[in-house]
Write a protein that holds these residues in place. Structure first.
Motif, PDB file in Angstrom:
ATOM      1  N   PHE A 121       0.818  -1.212   0.000  1.00  0.00           N
ATOM      2  CA  PHE A 121       0.000   0.000   0.000  1.00  0.00           C
ATOM      3  C   PHE A 121       0.853   1.265   0.000  1.00  0.00           C
ATOM      4  N   ALA A 122       2.125   1.166  -0.379  1.00  0.00           N
ATOM      5  CA  ALA A 122       3.038   2.306  -0.310  1.00  0.00           C
ATOM      6  C   ALA A 122       2.571   3.448  -1.204  1.00  0.00           C
ATOM      7  N   ALA A 123       2.826   4.670  -0.730  1.00  0.00           N
ATOM      8  CA  ALA A 123       2.431   5.865  -1.477  1.00  0.00           C
ATOM      9  C   ALA A 123       3.404   6.188  -2.598  1.00  0.00           C
ATOM     10  N   GLY A 124       4.546   5.545  -2.643  1.00  0.00           N
ATOM     11  CA  GLY A 124       5.515   5.756  -3.705  1.00  0.00           C
ATOM     12  C   GLY A 124       6.936   5.771  -3.163  1.00  0.00           C
ATOM     13  N   PRO A 125       7.852   5.017  -3.828  1.00  0.00           N
ATOM     14  CA  PRO A 125       7.576   4.117  -4.949  1.00  0.00           C
ATOM     15  C   PRO A 125       6.527   3.075  -4.571  1.00  0.00           C
ATOM     16  N   ALA A 172       0.654  -2.538  13.117  1.00  0.00           N
ATOM     17  CA  ALA A 172       1.522  -3.673  13.437  1.00  0.00           C
ATOM     18  C   ALA A 172       0.885  -4.998  13.024  1.00  0.00           C
ATOM     19  N   GLU A 173      -0.381  -5.185  13.340  1.00  0.00           N
ATOM     20  CA  GLU A 173      -1.059  -6.432  12.982  1.00  0.00           C
ATOM     21  C   GLU A 173      -1.236  -6.547  11.471  1.00  0.00           C
ATOM     22  N   ALA A 174      -1.528  -5.423  10.822  1.00  0.00           N
ATOM     23  CA  ALA A 174      -1.669  -5.434   9.363  1.00  0.00           C
ATOM     24  C   ALA A 174      -0.364  -5.848   8.702  1.00  0.00           C
ATOM     25  N   ASP A 175       0.736  -5.303   9.190  1.00  0.00           N
ATOM     26  CA  ASP A 175       2.043  -5.636   8.615  1.00  0.00           C
ATOM     27  C   ASP A 175       2.343  -7.118   8.759  1.00  0.00           C
ATOM     28  N   GLN A 176       2.042  -7.703   9.907  1.00  0.00           N
ATOM     29  CA  GLN A 176       2.282  -9.125  10.133  1.00  0.00           C
ATOM     30  C   GLN A 176       1.493  -9.995   9.170  1.00  0.00           C
ATOM     31  N   LEU A 177       0.336  -9.505   8.744  1.00  0.00           N
ATOM     32  CA  LEU A 177      -0.519 -10.265   7.830  1.00  0.00           C
ATOM     33  C   LEU A 177      -0.217  -9.992   6.361  1.00  0.00           C
ATOM     34  N   GLY A 178       0.790  -9.135   6.103  1.00  0.00           N
ATOM     35  CA  GLY A 178       1.189  -8.887   4.719  1.00  0.00           C
ATOM     36  C   GLY A 178       0.622  -7.632   4.098  1.00  0.00           C
ATOM     37  N   PHE A 179      -0.060  -6.802   4.891  1.00  0.00           N
ATOM     38  CA  PHE A 179      -0.540  -5.509   4.389  1.00  0.00           C
ATOM     39  C   PHE A 179       0.568  -4.492   4.654  1.00  0.00           C
ATOM     40  N   LYS A 180       1.434  -4.305   3.675  1.00  0.00           N
ATOM     41  CA  LYS A 180       2.657  -3.540   3.861  1.00  0.00           C
ATOM     42  C   LYS A 180       2.466  -2.046   3.587  1.00  0.00           C
ATOM     43  N   ASN A 181       3.232  -1.233   4.329  1.00  0.00           N
ATOM     44  CA  ASN A 181       3.314   0.224   4.102  1.00  0.00           C
ATOM     45  C   ASN A 181       1.967   0.925   4.221  1.00  0.00           C
ATOM     46  N   ILE A 182       1.186   0.508   5.200  1.00  0.00           N
ATOM     47  CA  ILE A 182      -0.138   1.119   5.381  1.00  0.00           C
ATOM     48  C   ILE A 182      -0.114   2.228   6.434  1.00  0.00           C
ATOM     49  N   GLY A 215       0.252   5.783   7.949  1.00  0.00           N
ATOM     50  CA  GLY A 215       0.061   7.119   7.402  1.00  0.00           C
ATOM     51  C   GLY A 215       1.347   7.916   7.415  1.00  0.00           C
ATOM     52  N   HIS A 216       1.370   8.986   6.645  1.00  0.00           N
ATOM     53  CA  HIS A 216       2.558   9.838   6.608  1.00  0.00           C
ATOM     54  C   HIS A 216       2.871  10.354   8.008  1.00  0.00           C
ATOM     55  N   ARG A 217       4.155  10.477   8.311  1.00  0.00           N
ATOM     56  CA  ARG A 217       4.589  10.874   9.656  1.00  0.00           C
ATOM     57  C   ARG A 217       3.990  12.204  10.101  1.00  0.00           C
ATOM     58  N   SER A 218       3.611  13.068   9.167  1.00  0.00           N
ATOM     59  CA  SER A 218       3.080  14.389   9.530  1.00  0.00           C
ATOM     60  C   SER A 218       1.619  14.358   9.955  1.00  0.00           C
ATOM     61  N   VAL A 219       0.910  13.273   9.619  1.00  0.00           N
ATOM     62  CA  VAL A 219      -0.522  13.212   9.940  1.00  0.00           C
ATOM     63  C   VAL A 219      -0.913  11.985  10.759  1.00  0.00           C
ATOM     64  N   GLY A 220      -0.085  10.943  10.738  1.00  0.00           N
ATOM     65  CA  GLY A 220      -0.405   9.737  11.487  1.00  0.00           C
ATOM     66  C   GLY A 220      -1.517   8.929  10.851  1.00  0.00           C
ATOM     67  N   GLY A 221      -2.125   8.056  11.645  1.00  0.00           N
ATOM     68  CA  GLY A 221      -3.194   7.217  11.140  1.00  0.00           C
ATOM     69  C   GLY A 221      -2.715   6.222  10.100  1.00  0.00           C
ATOM     70  N   MET A 222      -3.620   5.854   9.201  1.00  0.00           N
ATOM     71  CA  MET A 222      -3.322   4.891   8.152  1.00  0.00           C
ATOM     72  C   MET A 222      -3.585   5.516   6.779  1.00  0.00           C
ATOM     73  N   ARG A 223      -2.898   4.958   5.795  1.00  0.00           N
ATOM     74  CA  ARG A 223      -3.098   5.406   4.414  1.00  0.00           C
ATOM     75  C   ARG A 223      -2.964   4.201   3.495  1.00  0.00           C
ATOM     76  N   ALA A 224      -4.010   3.929   2.753  1.00  0.00           N
ATOM     77  CA  ALA A 224      -3.986   2.858   1.755  1.00  0.00           C
ATOM     78  C   ALA A 224      -3.866   3.498   0.382  1.00  0.00           C
ATOM     79  N   SER A 225      -2.698   3.387  -0.212  1.00  0.00           N
ATOM     80  CA  SER A 225      -2.490   3.920  -1.560  1.00  0.00           C
ATOM     81  C   SER A 225      -2.829   2.823  -2.553  1.00  0.00           C
ATOM     82  N   ILE A 226      -3.874   3.051  -3.330  1.00  0.00           N
ATOM     83  CA  ILE A 226      -4.427   2.007  -4.204  1.00  0.00           C
ATOM     84  C   ILE A 226      -4.397   2.501  -5.652  1.00  0.00           C
ATOM     85  N   TYR A 227      -3.196   2.733  -6.132  1.00  0.00           N
ATOM     86  CA  TYR A 227      -3.003   3.254  -7.477  1.00  0.00           C
ATOM     87  C   TYR A 227      -3.447   2.244  -8.544  1.00  0.00           C
ATOM     88  N   ASN A 228      -3.253   2.612  -9.798  1.00  0.00           N
ATOM     89  CA  ASN A 228      -3.740   1.810 -10.912  1.00  0.00           C
ATOM     90  C   ASN A 228      -3.390   0.330 -10.819  1.00  0.00           C
TER      91      ASN A 228
END
Length: 363
Positions: free
Chosen positions: A5-9, A315-325, A327-340
């Motif tokens: 779910f990385a925002a880039g790359p 932490a639990e998401a990462d263990q299950l394979g949901f990587k890079n979810i 949120g950006h350090r400036s806002v916290g929370g979670m971010r799912a980047s779901i590009y093309n």
């Protein structure tokens, strides 16, 4: 299976990666890798011309627009745009997110050494960039050089879909995180720029689409930052990021195979709707974006009821394979980047996990 779910790359199409793998050691029976091809040779000339033609077709770019494949990332365009377009003029900036703010900040720095006047049309920073700036076209001097907007705010999760009226002044769009994901009308813009690493290919390529009449009429102090020189040399003034351009061309072909940008936008909206519906029906998850119509379909931001619970979720998401979810350090929370290139099934699996996590932790 893991999902990135990385925002880039960010995630690239598997078909594109496989094609690159097949050609990595021997491109088109040349006996050379793409990374070894001279940028002046016929093989790379063909790669470049086909990539440009494919992009022109995908985005319906008129012939009076130049397509440039440059280096330096989208952030370098914060300086190149005013340097080429705004000398001796006013230029307006919309600060609806962190990158819009950065663009305006860089313009202010440049204004100390060249003659132009950067003007902010407003900022939503005070409320955490939770909504877009609104402005009237009457606020804009018709003699100004341009109005700069960031189409998709990667960090905060907002996006512009209805392009603003600008009193006849050219619109400049930072399209880094939603290029080829939303079907914008190129003719509404004087210039578009985008970093490649979200929807186009690997990091290292920056795309610029600029209307010919906006090319500078006076010499810029640096040839490497002069759109006219770069256009006259067909992006080959110096050695370009050859492998990145090759990969971009493969991605363009992949987009075509799926039905083009309109088909991808429809699929992106479907993916985003699945995730937003889960957030909206829950009292456990919240979207920080103030207005539903301004929500990004590329970067879905959300949070739970506390920063501590957010950390547990990540932490639990990462263990299950949901990587890079995270949120950006400036806002916290979670971010799912779901590009093309991000698969629908990945969003579906994330929603299943969100339901399970809520059941266990909403006490």
């Amino acid at each position: 299976m893991g999902y990135n779910f990385a925002a880039g790359p960010s995630v690239l199409p598997a078909e594109v990666l496989k094609k690159a793998q097949e050609e990595l050691l021997d491109y088109a029976h040349s006996g050379m890798s793409v990374m070894e091809l001279t940028h002046r040779g016929p093989e790379f000339s063909d790669i470049l011309s086909r990539a440009k033609a494919s992009l022109r077709d995908l985005m319906q770019i008129p012939e009076n627009y130049k397509i440039l494949f440059l280096q330096g990332g989208a952030s370098t365009q914060f300086t190149m745009v005013p340097l080429n377009l705004a000398q001796g003029k006013k230029a307006y900036y919309v600060e609806s997110g962190s990158f819009g703010k950065k663009a305006f900040t860089e313009a202010q720095k440049l204004a100390k050494v060249i003659d132009f006047e950067p003007i902010s049309l407003g900022s939503t920073e005070q409320s955490g960039f939770d909504h877009l700036v609104s402005f009237a076209s009457s606020q804009i001097d018709p003699e100004a050089a341009y109005v700069h907007v960031t189409l998709n705010n990667t960090i905060e999760g907002t996006a512009i879909y209805d392009l603003p009226e600008t009193n006849g002044v050219p619109l400049v769009g930072d399209m880094s995180s939603d290029i080829l994901a939303v079907n914008y009308d190129v003719t509404r813009f004087g210039l578009i720029y985008a970093g490649a690493q979200k929807n186009i290919g690997p990091a290292g390529v920056t795309l610029v689409i600029v209307r010919e009449d906006l090319l500078p009429q006076v010499e810029i102090f640096s040839s490497m930052m002069d759109y006219r020189i770069l256009a006259e040399n067909d992006s080959l003034y110096n050695t370009p990021p050859t492998f990145g351009i090759y990969m971009a061309g493969l991605v363009f072909d992949w987009v075509k195979s799926l039905g083009g940008v309109p088909a991808l936008e429809e699929n992106n909206r479907k993916k985003a709707r699945l995730l937003y519906d889960e957030i909206d029906q829950s009292s456990f998850y919240q979207s920080p974006v103030k207005f539903e119509e301004e929500r990004s379909i590329c970067n879905v931001t959300f949070r739970t009821n506390s920063p501590e619970m957010d950390k547990k979720f990540i932490a639990e998401a990462d263990q299950l394979g949901f990587k890079n979810i995270k949120g950006h350090r400036s806002v916290g929370g979670m971010r799912a980047s779901i590009y093309n290139a991000f698969p629908y099934e990945g969003v579906n699996e994330l929603v299943k996990f969100m339901k399970e996590f809520e059941e266990k932790n909403d006490l």
